[in-house]
Design an enzyme around this catalytic site. Structure first.
Site, PDB file in Angstrom:
ATOM      1  N   ALA A  51       0.793  -1.082   0.109  1.00 35.17           N
ATOM      2  CA  ALA A  51      -0.013   0.641   0.050  1.00 35.17           C
ATOM      3  C   ALA A  51       0.620   1.607  -0.017  1.00 35.17           C
ATOM      4  CB  ALA A  51      -0.759   0.025   1.037  1.00 35.17           C
ATOM      5  N   TYR A  52       2.433   1.280   0.052  1.00 41.98           N
ATOM      6  CA  TYR A  52       2.664   2.677   0.434  1.00 41.98           C
ATOM      7  C   TYR A  52       3.363   2.807  -1.177  1.00 41.98           C
ATOM      8  CZ  TYR A  52       3.331   1.041   5.089  1.00 41.98           C
ATOM      9  OH  TYR A  52       3.950   0.742   6.394  1.00 41.98           O
ATOM     10  N   THR A  53       2.216   3.007  -1.896  1.00 43.77           N
ATOM     11  CA  THR A  53       2.627   3.185  -3.253  1.00 43.77           C
ATOM     12  C   THR A  53       3.979   3.140  -3.880  1.00 43.77           C
ATOM     13  OG1 THR A  53       3.133   5.177  -2.444  1.00 43.77           O
ATOM     14  CG2 THR A  53       0.799   5.266  -2.769  1.00 43.77           C
TER      15      THR A  53
END
Ligand code: SF4
Ligand code: SF4
Length: 344
Positions: A51-53
């Site tokens: 989820a941390y791009t």
């Protein structure tokens, strides 16, 4: 850097690892450079998330050519079998590796979710276990912000590590969760050692954690100077002086009643306001480029719900940390509106 055994994973990790959230704010070159600086200082554990791009890709670039020197942990929020499989393959691709050392369920926030993960018939953990058999992942962990859930996860004996907030303000894990981890041989990974950016005195924050010789702290690092300072603290004496103890208490007194632990014990709200999410806005801004937060509309729904707060105070009667929730919601909402107007 001194190494510790990370619970039953058996991985010998440095007591200090790299938290991969803030590198999303940097340009690619700076992100890779700061990770490499950490590796050169001897850190051998990196935590990131699907989820941390951009984080996983940047970690992948930074460890290229030295994959064997570092343990990589990542995680998935996915809640179905096929999504997990997809996320895992994407993480492997972004990280440029054919195995992940530690794969974690990202934020198991309540008992129903935990049941879904551990269900004997259809539990999502089976997907992890199959991936483990296939050699795609080596160890299985979980992350949570909720104390009762974290304790249940540890007691289940299905996870080799737990990633949970622990710092001089959120010191509750020292009482039960950490001893429980020791009993079950579950590796304790420290989330938010600097209380999500609230603690600006790294010397005091890490001196506090140094008292616990068997935990792995993963501060989010943006600049080489930050990790250099923390490494110096770890190389110094772990002994806490009377003056340092006094400062720790002052920090606790000053910030303890303004810091949301994201435990969600204040739920439910009659207006369905995701209180902990709204409270986390200022901390998110410190870790992610604000432009991206707005572009993705991450907080839009939460903030529009927050605007409908009835001021009933029900949430405040349930918060174990006695936070002035209504006041803090208003502050975050105001900050959000101002930033939105500035970026428009
Ligand atoms: S004060 Fe606002 S946030 Fe708290 S329970 Fe009432 S409506 Fe929900
Ligand atoms: S406001 Fe209080 S109860 Fe709600 S998530 Fe934050 S710390 Fe927990």
């Amino acid at each position: 850097m001194e190494k510790i055994r990370l619970g039953k994973t058996g991985m010998m990790v440095t007591r200090l690892g790299f938290g991969g959230i803030p590198i999303q704010r940097l340009n690619e070159g700076d992100a890779v450079a700061v990770i490499r600086r950490c590796l050169n200082l001897g850190l051998n554990f990196i935590d990131t998330a699907n989820a941390y791009t951009t984080s996983e890709e940047r970690v992948g670039r930074a460890v290229k050519g030295r994959r064997k020197d570092v343990f990589i942990a990542t995680k998935t929020h996915a809640s179905t079998r096929s999504e997990i499989e997809k996320n895992l393959d994407l993480s492997l691709k972004r990280l440029g590796t054919d195995y992940i050392d530690l794969y974690q369920f990202h934020q198991i926030g309540d008992m129903p979710t935990m049941k879904k993960v551990l269900d004997p018939e259809s539990g999502l953990i089976k997907v992890f276990e199959e991936a483990q058999k296939a050699g795609k992942i080596r160890h299985i962990g979980a992350t949570s912000h909720q104390m009762d859930v974290a304790k249940a996860l540890v007691k289940s004996d299905r996870f080799e590590t737990i990633l949970f907030p622990f710092n001089v303000i959120t010191s509750e894990p020292a009482d039960e969760l950490l001893p429980l981890c020791r009993k079950h041989d579950v590796g304790f990974i420290v989330m938010k050692p600097l209380a999500g950016g609230m603690l600006d005195n790294a010397a005091i924050a890490f001196k506090y954690l140094l008292q616990f010789p068997d935990i792995l702290a993963i501060p989010g690092i943006e600049k080489p100077a930050e990790i250099e300072e923390i490494v110096r603290i770890y190389q110094g004496s772990p002994k806490i002086t009377a003056a340092e103890r006094k400062k720790m208490q002052q920090m606790k007194d000053r910030l303890g009643t303004r810091f949301c632990r994201r435990c969600d014990y204040c739920r439910p709200c009659p207006q369905e306001i995701p209180i902990s999410m709204v409270m986390s806005f200022q901390s998110f801004v410190k870790r992610m480029p604000p432009e991206r937060l707005f572009k993705q509309g991450m907080f839009e729904g939460a903030m529009s719900k927050a605007a409908g707060c009835l001021d009933c105070g029900e949430c405040e009667t349930k918060c174990p940390f006695h936070l002035p929730i209504r006041e803090m919601l208003k502050e975050n909402l105001k900050f959000y509106e101002e930033m939105k107007a500035r970026l428009a």
